[in-house]
Write a protein that holds these residues in place. Structure first.
Motif, PDB file in Angstrom:
ATOM      1  N   MET A  77       0.816  -1.219   0.000  1.00 23.27           N
ATOM      2  CA  MET A  77       0.000   0.000   0.000  1.00 23.27           C
ATOM      3  C   MET A  77       0.851   1.270   0.000  1.00 23.27           C
ATOM      4  O   MET A  77       0.335   2.365  -0.246  1.00 23.27           O
ATOM      5  CB  MET A  77      -0.934   0.010   1.211  1.00 23.27           C
ATOM      6  CG  MET A  77      -0.262   0.179   2.545  1.00 23.27           C
ATOM      7  SD  MET A  77      -1.507   0.277   3.869  1.00 23.27           S
ATOM      8  CE  MET A  77      -0.455   0.580   5.288  1.00 23.27           C
ATOM      9  N   PHE A 219     -13.850  -0.354  -0.607  1.00 24.79           N
ATOM     10  CA  PHE A 219     -14.205  -1.205   0.522  1.00 24.79           C
ATOM     11  C   PHE A 219     -15.630  -0.853   0.965  1.00 24.79           C
ATOM     12  O   PHE A 219     -15.851   0.194   1.585  1.00 24.79           O
ATOM     13  CB  PHE A 219     -13.229  -1.009   1.683  1.00 24.79           C
ATOM     14  CG  PHE A 219     -11.823  -1.448   1.384  1.00 24.79           C
ATOM     15  CD1 PHE A 219     -11.490  -2.791   1.390  1.00 24.79           C
ATOM     16  CD2 PHE A 219     -10.842  -0.515   1.072  1.00 24.79           C
ATOM     17  CE1 PHE A 219     -10.190  -3.200   1.109  1.00 24.79           C
ATOM     18  CE2 PHE A 219      -9.550  -0.914   0.792  1.00 24.79           C
ATOM     19  CZ  PHE A 219      -9.220  -2.259   0.804  1.00 24.79           C
ATOM     20  N   LEU A 225     -13.069  -3.901   7.775  1.00 28.09           N
ATOM     21  CA  LEU A 225     -11.654  -3.981   7.403  1.00 28.09           C
ATOM     22  C   LEU A 225     -10.718  -3.817   8.587  1.00 28.09           C
ATOM     23  O   LEU A 225      -9.543  -4.152   8.498  1.00 28.09           O
ATOM     24  CB  LEU A 225     -11.353  -2.900   6.351  1.00 28.09           C
ATOM     25  CG  LEU A 225      -9.941  -2.862   5.762  1.00 28.09           C
ATOM     26  CD1 LEU A 225      -9.714  -4.042   4.828  1.00 28.09           C
ATOM     27  CD2 LEU A 225      -9.698  -1.559   5.008  1.00 28.09           C
ATOM     28  N   SER A 231      -7.472  -6.454   7.446  1.00 30.44           N
ATOM     29  CA  SER A 231      -6.779  -5.232   7.032  1.00 30.44           C
ATOM     30  C   SER A 231      -5.637  -5.524   6.065  1.00 30.44           C
ATOM     31  O   SER A 231      -5.219  -4.640   5.310  1.00 30.44           O
ATOM     32  CB  SER A 231      -6.247  -4.473   8.251  1.00 30.44           C
ATOM     33  OG  SER A 231      -5.268  -5.235   8.934  1.00 30.44           O
ATOM     34  N   ALA A 234      -6.063  -4.570   2.461  1.00 32.71           N
ATOM     35  CA  ALA A 234      -5.683  -3.212   2.052  1.00 32.71           C
ATOM     36  C   ALA A 234      -4.175  -3.038   2.016  1.00 32.71           C
ATOM     37  O   ALA A 234      -3.631  -2.395   1.119  1.00 32.71           O
ATOM     38  CB  ALA A 234      -6.296  -2.192   3.008  1.00 32.71           C
ATOM     39  N   SER A 237      -2.298  -4.281  -1.253  1.00 25.15           N
ATOM     40  CA  SER A 237      -2.694  -3.726  -2.549  1.00 25.15           C
ATOM     41  C   SER A 237      -1.908  -2.456  -2.831  1.00 25.15           C
ATOM     42  O   SER A 237      -1.701  -1.629  -1.946  1.00 25.15           O
ATOM     43  CB  SER A 237      -4.196  -3.412  -2.547  1.00 25.15           C
ATOM     44  OG  SER A 237      -4.548  -2.625  -3.659  1.00 25.15           O
ATOM     45  N   ARG A 242      -8.332   4.912  -2.931  1.00 25.45           N
ATOM     46  CA  ARG A 242      -8.941   4.034  -1.926  1.00 25.45           C
ATOM     47  C   ARG A 242     -10.205   4.677  -1.377  1.00 25.45           C
ATOM     48  O   ARG A 242     -10.158   5.778  -0.812  1.00 25.45           O
ATOM     49  CB  ARG A 242      -7.940   3.752  -0.791  1.00 25.45           C
ATOM     50  CG  ARG A 242      -6.757   2.935  -1.270  1.00 25.45           C
ATOM     51  CD  ARG A 242      -5.639   2.817  -0.252  1.00 25.45           C
ATOM     52  NE  ARG A 242      -4.615   1.956  -0.807  1.00 25.45           N
ATOM     53  CZ  ARG A 242      -4.244   0.782  -0.316  1.00 25.45           C
ATOM     54  NH1 ARG A 242      -4.794   0.336   0.809  1.00 25.45           N
ATOM     55  NH2 ARG A 242      -3.330   0.056  -0.912  1.00 25.45           N
ATOM     56  N   CYS A 262      -4.995   2.456   6.393  1.00 28.64           N
ATOM     57  CA  CYS A 262      -5.168   1.559   5.245  1.00 28.64           C
ATOM     58  C   CYS A 262      -6.043   2.135   4.134  1.00 28.64           C
ATOM     59  O   CYS A 262      -5.914   1.727   2.972  1.00 28.64           O
ATOM     60  CB  CYS A 262      -5.787   0.237   5.705  1.00 28.64           C
ATOM     61  SG  CYS A 262      -4.714  -0.748   6.768  1.00 28.64           S
ATOM     62  N   VAL A 263      -6.945   3.048   4.482  1.00 26.43           N
ATOM     63  CA  VAL A 263      -7.848   3.621   3.474  1.00 26.43           C
ATOM     64  C   VAL A 263      -7.728   5.134   3.433  1.00 26.43           C
ATOM     65  O   VAL A 263      -7.530   5.724   2.372  1.00 26.43           O
ATOM     66  CB  VAL A 263      -9.316   3.217   3.755  1.00 26.43           C
ATOM     67  CG1 VAL A 263     -10.228   3.737   2.644  1.00 26.43           C
ATOM     68  CG2 VAL A 263      -9.444   1.708   3.860  1.00 26.43           C
TER      69      VAL A 263
END
Length: 498
Positions: A77, A219, A225, A231, A234, A237, A242, A262-263
């Motif tokens: 990520m 998501f 998540l 998690s 994420a 990737s 996101r 993560c997002v």
């Protein structure tokens, strides 16, 4: 948080013997340059980087030395940030798949226009560097917003959802909006396409192999998540874009921090209270208190006494004892058999109490009265257990949806409910979130958790604007039982105080 690719459970991460001089050279900081960066099993590998480069020029990116493979690694990520901070032109082998996947031709086949509030959410996401959470009540069109963003992106996208029903639902909506037959990853299917839909569990399993194929990741119900296992879907990737969608973000700061990492942060937020009467229906919550029969009440008191005496004795031994610790005691049958047996008896009494609360005779009588009151209108009944859902289904001859129902059965029930063939639909948790339902203005809650999230999700099932009529949610609770405390816990949320 440790690098996903270096965790013990990652079975595909190759462990190699590195020549001692290579490992020492990496840590020492000998003069050399990064030869290339590639994607490997959900991580990025940097070849030839020195410790000085890692500490000075790539500061802020959690790179770790992998002496097994003579390289530095970080979770995938970080790809976009890493590319920005790389000190010199480097051979970039990270997104080789994306070039072919991003060559898409999407046609906008939608017949709807976004409302002003939906366009505002789209604008907030795009102005927020296209990385973050949109918090919107159920029924306000989160999927519509996401598809608008997918069309604007016009390139490879992976949509991640909590359950397989939602996976097929998203597949249908993408095909209707774009004409593209999206790939499916989950439920025994593994068809990876430039636009694909998967479940959280399948994403965590397969992301080491597909994490470099998508430039955008969505998501849905993103609060799922936040766990350690999910998690990784994420973290592994490389997608720089996101989007997280939810009606109920975590209240726990640690879980919210995971989503932030993560997002992204919350970019747009709307509450049910603000949307009611505008984009959602006006609503009212009716609380109906019922009483146990004399026999049920006597039995309930006997069971309560068993639980209370057990808790009292445990707190004499350990004043920090909490009911959640009881399962540890039941598991200690070999070391302390008497205490374990007492704990088991208390657990059985606790479950029997819940059963009396859940299946009280008065609830069935009240349910029958409510069915008569709303005859001719669709009604959803939410229970706290599969047993109660089946009991209602058998008594009133109406369908019930449970988590283990087959896909064909679920679709048949939902279609029949939408067509008016079935006047009532009963469910435990399977309809709490995500699944699209026809316009329903009446819901009856006969049991469930004290969780504010579940309460809001269930309320959201009946709040679609539709014909403008008011929605009603009935909450049936048994007086002088634990259900009263759970109801009060739900009412701590402002949305539920009507």
């Amino acid at each position: 948080m440790p690098c996903a690719g270096l965790r013990p459970y990652s079975p595909n991460c190759l462990v190699r013997t590195v020549p001692p001089e290579s490992s020492r050279s990496l840590q020492r900081g000998d003069s050399s340059s990064i030869s290339h960066v590639d994607f490997h099993e959900g991580t990025l590998r940097l070849r030839g980087a020195t410790r000085d480069i890692i500490q000075n020029q790539l500061a802020g990116i959690p790179l770790r030395l992998d002496s097994r493979d003579a390289c530095y690694r970080c979770d995938a990520m970080w790809a976009a940030q890493l590319r920005i901070q790389l000190p010199e032109p480097v051979e970039w082998r990270v997104d080789e798949f994306i070039d072919s996947f991003d060559n898409l031709k999407m046609t906008d086949r939608r017949k709807i226009r976004l409302r002003a509030d939906q366009l505002e959410a789209v604008a907030d996401f795009e102005s927020g560097n296209r990385r973050g959470l949109l918090v919107l009540p159920t029924g306000t069109g989160k999927t519509v917003i996401a598809i608008e963003l997918i069309l604007r992106h016009g390139a490879s996208v992976l949509v991640v959802v909590p359950v397989r029903d939602l996976m097929y639902q998203w597949h249908d909506k993408i095909r209707e909006a774009t004409g593209i037959d999206a790939g499916l990853i989950g439920d025994g299917v593994h068809r990876v396409s430039p636009i694909s839909v998967t479940t959280y569990d399948s994403a965590a399993i397969h992301m080491p192999r597909i994490g470099n194929r998508f430039s955008m990741i969505v998501f849905d119900e993103v609060h799922h998540l936040a766990g350690r296992w999910r998690s990784d879907a994420a973290r592994m990737s490389i997608a720089p874009i996101r989007l997280g969608l939810t009606a109920t973000p975590p209240t726990d700061t640690d879980r919210l921090a995971v989503l932030g990492e993560c997002v992204g942060p919350i970019l747009h937020q709307q509450s049910i209270a603000n949307a009611a009467g505008k984009t959602l229906a006006e609503y009212v919550i009716r609380r109906i208190a019922v009483r146990l029969t004399p026999d049920e009440s006597d039995r309930y008191r006997q069971l309560s006494k068993i639980v209370q005496e057990f808790v009292y004795h445990q707190r004499q031994l350990d004043d920090s004892f909490r009911w959640e610790d009881v399962h540890k005691i039941t598991a200690a049958a070999e070391t302390d058999p008497q205490r374990s047996a007492e704990a088991l008896q208390a657990v059985q009494a606790f479950r029997a109490k819940r059963k009396i609360e859940e299946q009280a005779d008065a609830k069935m009588r009240t349910l029958e009265d409510l069915f008569r009151l709303h005859a001719g209108h669709p009604v959803i009944v939410f229970t706290g257990s599969n047993v109660m859902a089946r009991k209602i289904s058998m008594r009133f001859m109406v369908p019930c949806l449970l988590s283990h129902c087959a896909k064909k059965e679920r679709r048949e029930y939902l279609a029949g409910f939408a067509a008016g063939q079935y006047p009532v639909l009963v469910a435990n948790r399977v309809l709490d979130e995500g699944v699209d339902l026809p316009e329903v203005k009446t819901a009856i809650v006969l049991g469930g958790l004290s969780s504010g999230r579940q309460a809001i999700q269930r309320l959201g099932r009946v709040l679609r604007k539709g014909d403008g009529s008011r929605a009603t949610l009935y909450e049936v609770v048994v007086e002088d039982t634990g259900e009263v405390q759970r109801s009060r816990a739900r009412r701590r949320n402002d949305t539920y105080r009507r």
